[in-house]
Design a protein around this motif. Structure first.
Motif, PDB file in Angstrom:
ATOM      1  N   VAL A 177      -5.179   3.442   0.465  1.00 25.62           N
ATOM      2  CA  VAL A 177      -5.059   3.645  -0.178  1.00 25.62           C
ATOM      3  C   VAL A 177      -5.481   5.247  -0.511  1.00 25.62           C
ATOM      4  O   VAL A 177      -4.892   6.155  -0.206  1.00 25.62           O
ATOM      5  CB  VAL A 177      -4.332   3.287  -1.789  1.00 25.62           C
ATOM      6  N   ALA A 178      -6.597   4.505  -0.441  1.00 20.93           N
ATOM      7  CA  ALA A 178      -7.648   6.192  -0.822  1.00 20.93           C
ATOM      8  C   ALA A 178      -7.805   6.975   0.659  1.00 20.93           C
ATOM      9  O   ALA A 178      -7.565   8.692   0.369  1.00 20.93           O
ATOM     10  CB  ALA A 178      -9.034   6.641  -1.191  1.00 20.93           C
ATOM     11  N   MET A 179      -6.925   6.264   1.382  1.00 19.07           N
ATOM     12  CA  MET A 179      -7.733   7.211   2.974  1.00 19.07           C
ATOM     13  C   MET A 179      -5.810   7.953   2.823  1.00 19.07           C
ATOM     14  O   MET A 179      -6.129   9.210   3.316  1.00 19.07           O
ATOM     15  CB  MET A 179      -7.619   6.626   3.651  1.00 19.07           C
ATOM     16  N   LEU A 180      -5.164   7.394   2.736  1.00 21.99           N
ATOM     17  CA  LEU A 180      -4.067   7.613   2.630  1.00 21.99           C
ATOM     18  C   LEU A 180      -3.745   8.603   1.858  1.00 21.99           C
ATOM     19  O   LEU A 180      -3.432  10.385   1.737  1.00 21.99           O
ATOM     20  CB  LEU A 180      -2.548   6.795   2.115  1.00 21.99           C
ATOM     21  N   ASN A 181      -4.466   8.723   0.691  1.00 18.59           N
ATOM     22  CA  ASN A 181      -3.949  10.153  -0.744  1.00 18.59           C
ATOM     23  C   ASN A 181      -4.814  11.670  -0.294  1.00 18.59           C
ATOM     24  O   ASN A 181      -4.370  12.187  -0.438  1.00 18.59           O
ATOM     25  CB  ASN A 181      -4.637   9.072  -2.058  1.00 18.59           C
ATOM     26  N   GLY A 182      -6.204  10.873  -0.122  1.00 21.22           N
ATOM     27  CA  GLY A 182      -6.540  12.258   0.359  1.00 21.22           C
ATOM     28  C   GLY A 182      -6.498  12.728   1.826  1.00 21.22           C
ATOM     29  O   GLY A 182      -6.280  13.850   1.523  1.00 21.22           O
ATOM     30  N   VAL A 183      -5.845  12.291   3.384  1.00 20.53           N
ATOM     31  CA  VAL A 183      -5.775  13.079   3.736  1.00 20.53           C
ATOM     32  C   VAL A 183      -4.460  13.654   3.213  1.00 20.53           C
ATOM     33  O   VAL A 183      -4.014  14.853   3.872  1.00 20.53           O
ATOM     34  CB  VAL A 183      -4.857  12.258   5.023  1.00 20.53           C
ATOM     35  N   THR A 184      -3.638  13.499   2.930  1.00 16.43           N
ATOM     36  CA  THR A 184      -2.229  14.424   1.890  1.00 16.43           C
ATOM     37  C   THR A 184      -2.952  15.468   1.282  1.00 16.43           C
ATOM     38  O   THR A 184      -2.449  16.492   1.857  1.00 16.43           O
ATOM     39  CB  THR A 184      -1.233  13.021   1.079  1.00 16.43           C
ATOM     40  N   ILE A 223       0.502  -1.398  -0.156  1.00 18.71           N
ATOM     41  CA  ILE A 223       0.625  -0.181  -0.526  1.00 18.71           C
ATOM     42  C   ILE A 223       0.436   1.017  -0.544  1.00 18.71           C
ATOM     43  O   ILE A 223       0.852   2.247  -0.655  1.00 18.71           O
ATOM     44  CB  ILE A 223      -0.776   0.029   1.025  1.00 18.71           C
ATOM     45  N   ARG A 224       1.950   1.458   0.673  1.00 23.21           N
ATOM     46  CA  ARG A 224       2.991   2.254   0.934  1.00 23.21           C
ATOM     47  C   ARG A 224       3.268   2.768  -0.412  1.00 23.21           C
ATOM     48  O   ARG A 224       3.857   4.123  -1.235  1.00 23.21           O
ATOM     49  CB  ARG A 224       4.027   2.173   1.451  1.00 23.21           C
ATOM     50  N   GLU A 225       3.667   2.041  -1.675  1.00 22.39           N
ATOM     51  CA  GLU A 225       4.242   1.724  -3.054  1.00 22.39           C
ATOM     52  C   GLU A 225       3.616   2.799  -3.553  1.00 22.39           C
ATOM     53  O   GLU A 225       3.062   3.760  -3.868  1.00 22.39           O
ATOM     54  CB  GLU A 225       4.703   0.714  -3.514  1.00 22.39           C
ATOM     55  N   SER A 226       2.239   2.076  -3.545  1.00 22.65           N
ATOM     56  CA  SER A 226       0.889   2.943  -4.560  1.00 22.65           C
ATOM     57  C   SER A 226       0.590   3.744  -3.735  1.00 22.65           C
ATOM     58  O   SER A 226       0.038   4.747  -4.669  1.00 22.65           O
ATOM     59  CB  SER A 226      -0.837   1.703  -3.549  1.00 22.65           C
ATOM     60  N   LEU A 243     -10.810  -4.410  -2.561  1.00 24.85           N
ATOM     61  CA  LEU A 243     -11.600  -2.847  -1.905  1.00 24.85           C
ATOM     62  C   LEU A 243     -10.800  -2.203  -0.954  1.00 24.85           C
ATOM     63  O   LEU A 243     -11.106  -0.822  -0.878  1.00 24.85           O
ATOM     64  CB  LEU A 243     -13.158  -3.621  -2.047  1.00 24.85           C
ATOM     65  N   TRP A 244     -10.685  -3.274  -0.315  1.00 26.59           N
ATOM     66  CA  TRP A 244     -11.014  -2.708   1.540  1.00 26.59           C
ATOM     67  C   TRP A 244      -8.841  -1.867   1.535  1.00 26.59           C
ATOM     68  O   TRP A 244      -8.345  -1.003   1.583  1.00 26.59           O
ATOM     69  CB  TRP A 244     -10.246  -3.702   2.083  1.00 26.59           C
ATOM     70  N   ARG A 245      -8.433  -2.941   0.295  1.00 24.63           N
ATOM     71  CA  ARG A 245      -7.130  -2.245   0.044  1.00 24.63           C
ATOM     72  C   ARG A 245      -6.843  -0.414  -0.373  1.00 24.63           C
ATOM     73  O   ARG A 245      -6.541  -0.313  -0.175  1.00 24.63           O
ATOM     74  CB  ARG A 245      -6.187  -3.373  -1.362  1.00 24.63           C
ATOM     75  N   GLU A 246      -7.965  -1.423  -1.465  1.00 19.47           N
ATOM     76  CA  GLU A 246      -7.853   0.360  -2.640  1.00 19.47           C
ATOM     77  C   GLU A 246      -8.140   1.183  -1.140  1.00 19.47           C
ATOM     78  O   GLU A 246      -7.760   2.265  -1.595  1.00 19.47           O
ATOM     79  CB  GLU A 246      -8.853   0.003  -3.285  1.00 19.47           C
ATOM     80  N   MET A 247      -9.061   0.683  -0.294  1.00 20.48           N
ATOM     81  CA  MET A 247     -10.027   2.490   0.843  1.00 20.48           C
ATOM     82  C   MET A 247      -8.461   2.701   1.650  1.00 20.48           C
ATOM     83  O   MET A 247      -8.894   4.019   1.841  1.00 20.48           O
ATOM     84  CB  MET A 247     -11.012   1.160   1.355  1.00 20.48           C
TER      85      MET A 247
END
Lengths: 432, 432
Positions: free
Chosen positions: B344-351, A260-263, B338-342
């Protein structure tokens, strides 16, 4: 997977092909992979491991000693062993290489000396090469008598005394020919030679264009040093072609097994770049703040103009990126393709403009309909131009056109969309 | 190309490979192709024509009689002749078939009876099949004595008396084995059989997964009726993989040689669909018209929220579409992905939210910064969900996930972007 089910699991997995076993391991959740791996330890051959997804394999290797990895690598052909070792970080690579047999180590180190993604990394060193003067009978006897020769070959390469390829011979031609005929009468003289430093994408295009099953790889002096076979190329083509779709969307490597960190780091870069372009669009809107305050319909409709332009730009860009990747879009026809895309854009622009212009004129007022229709035509034509020009410029600058084109094309169509629509609204006297 | 240059042109083109001649014809502007074709008429073999881009070939065929097309088809192997004839419209197809030799006609009509893009259309009928009881020596003698056998084969198929495949034998194994050994001792019994009705994309995945060079095609009764070789698969993989990128962007077939009218109709559909989704977004904005009139900063910033969400949705969608195409995303791991992408989305969203929220708080006011940051997080998480869910739903409904996912994902992220941002602005008491 429970501990006492191990025998049952083993029996179920045992008849599967290595590629299917690898798929099974990938489908199982990460935390159950260790248990599964233990249950089918004897089936975890080098072949299974080389079929595993890169990220799943990395996680597995972290639990293995360099010695165990080296043992796996030794079961494989050079090209598969290289693919396995090149993904390790430098320290792990050195540790594994140190555990290998000297001969295997030399072969793998040699392959690693070629650039990443080059023919030198892809090729197998094992091949069948024979001198020009022998007969079909001599060749068959040579193949039968030398049991240490590879069986993974589909053509025999004919070489001169300096080991430079002079011809290639499909095995079917050899089987169809009487023993006394010289090999030089059977072979094809014009063959496609692959320089060891050639990029794998270019190698794949050669295989595709000339419908090759195998090809000889030569060093800088033109000597035969390896062969590449079509089964390896099939993987490369899949990777390279689907890579472009992922790169264009800013999804980086885009593998569902990637940590996940890489993605996150791959994708957030493009989201931040997108934030930058969106802010440029915001500056344009802010310049027309007074107009929007007077006529709120402008705020309601402006995203439509930008969105349609963005969509049209993405369409043209996808076409251009693909044509560039296939070597179909070259210096000699860039202007022709550009003109072609502009004509498609004009047709699209007029159609969409008529729809949105008519609806706006009906719901709001005729002048606003004319303004939005004109803005949509301008923006779709701009999108057609940018969709070809941006990828071509990146390509001329030796940058991958799939990587950054999206951000620039979106920036151009967003900015132009807001500017044309709001600018025309003011210029037309619709607002104050 | 001037008339008096014909000899010179011929001399320049003569040494080229058919695939290179085809490329040359494509690169020349359409109006010069007739002149070039005349100058090199003798070099326009069936091979050159079968390498030509479909649209360039169609334009050429319009100027040829059915008889001339039939002559070209007869020079080709069945699979290439089928590829050439299947693109013609029905009337032209019948006219050309009527001009063919009865034997060729039967073979081509038979191939055309299989669905488009199926193994039955791709396969060659010419192959080498032998009974199980013969020896390596018998096989070699048979190959040498029968001069009308094909030379395009890389494996020999072993069949039972009902002509069902029981094994396959690489030519290298035959060449390495003494004459007296029975073929049944050399052959591999577990081979990958391709049903004639299998979709070409599935065939390509089998070739890739099991690293095949050739494979036997069987009819519904399990009888051997043809073979497919890796050189044909290389084309399929390239087409299918790059097709997804074009489909996702709504660019249809996306070929730079396609007639403008076709490109227009393919693309304008998606632009109109996009217009529909943009209007839904407009309705949401219109509902907040009063808020925008009071605080024009909302109009300035709202496209940022929608744009970032759209970008994040496209990233996740590209990853999902690829995983579906590669059979990596199945019922068993959908929830995990789905959980994996969510996440990643949370990390992206917060940044991204921190960046835009901070900037907005600084330029406008802290409360607006909090509102936009929250809206960005909500929209990126929505994008992550929709980017997996939409393609997966299309796939479950047996629709190609690459085709329509874009429109739906963009609709969801645009609507959610405007709704979350404007709704939160009102709910937070920022406006009136």
């Amino acid at each position: 997977v429970h501990a006492d089910d191990d025998d049952r699991v083993y029996q179920l997995v045992e008849p599967l092909h290595p590629a299917d076993i690898a798929d099974l391991i990938e489908l199982v959740p990460a935390e159950e992979r260790v248990g599964l791996g233990k249950a089918i330890a004897e089936l975890m051959t080098g072949e299974v491991i080389s079929e595993l997804n890169e990220h799943v394999r990395d996680a597995l290797f972290e639990q293995l000693s360099p010695d165990a990895v080296a043992q796996i690598a030794e079961q494989l052909e050079t090209d598969d062993a290289v693919a396995l070792i090149e993904d390790l970080d430098d320290a792990d690579q050195r540790a594994v290489l140190a555990e290998l047999d000297p001969e295997d180590r030399a072969a793998i180190e040699d392959a690693l000396s070629f650039p990443e993604e080059s023919a030198g990394r892809l090729m197998q060193r094992d091949l069948v090469a024979v001198p020009e003067h022998i007969t079909v009978g001599n060749l068959i006897d040579y193949l039968r008598d030398n049991s240490d020769l590879t069986t993974e070959f589909w053509e025999v390469f004919v070489v001169d005394p300096a080991h430079r390829p002079v011809g290639a011979c499909q095995l079917s031609w050899i089987l169809r020919t009487p023993r006394h005929i010289p090999i030089s009468d059977v072979m094809k003289r014009d063959q496609t030679l692959i320089p060891a430093t050639m990029d794998q994408e270019e190698v794949a295009l050669r295989f595709q264009k000339y419908a090759l099953i195998s090809a000889a790889v030569v060093d800088s002096a033109g000597r035969l040093i390896g062969q590449i076979t079509a089964d390896d190329i099939v993987h490369i083509i899949q990777e390279e072609a689907s890579e472009d779709a992922l790169l264009m969307s800013g999804a980086g490597e885009g593998d569902i097994n990637q940590p996940i960190r890489e993605s996150y780091t791959e994708r957030v870069r493009w989201l931040i770049a997108n934030l930058g372009t969106a802010l440029i669009a915001s500056l344009i809107i802010a310049a027309f703040g007074a107009a929007i305050e007077k006529l709120v319909a402008l705020a309601v409709l402006m995203p439509v103009v930008a969105s349609i332009g963005g969509n049209a730009g993405t369409q043209t860009m996808a076409v251009s990126v693909r044509a560039l990747a296939m070597n179909q879009l070259t210096q000699s026809n860039t202007l022709r393709v550009l003109w072609r895309e502009m004509r498609v854009a004009m047709l699209n622009g007029v159609t969409v403009a008529a729809l949105i212009g008519g609806a706006t004129a009906f719901i709001f007022e005729p002048m606003l309909g004319l303004v939005i229709a004109t803005a949509v035509v301008i923006n779709i034509i701009t999108a057609g131009f940018a969709g070809v020009a941006v990828p071509v410029i990146f390509d001329r600058l030796d940058q991958d056109p799939a990587v950054a084109s999206s951000v620039f094309v979106t920036m151009i169509t967003d900015s132009m969309g807001f500017f044309a629509f709001l600018g025309l609204a003011v210029a037309s006297g619709l607002v104050g």
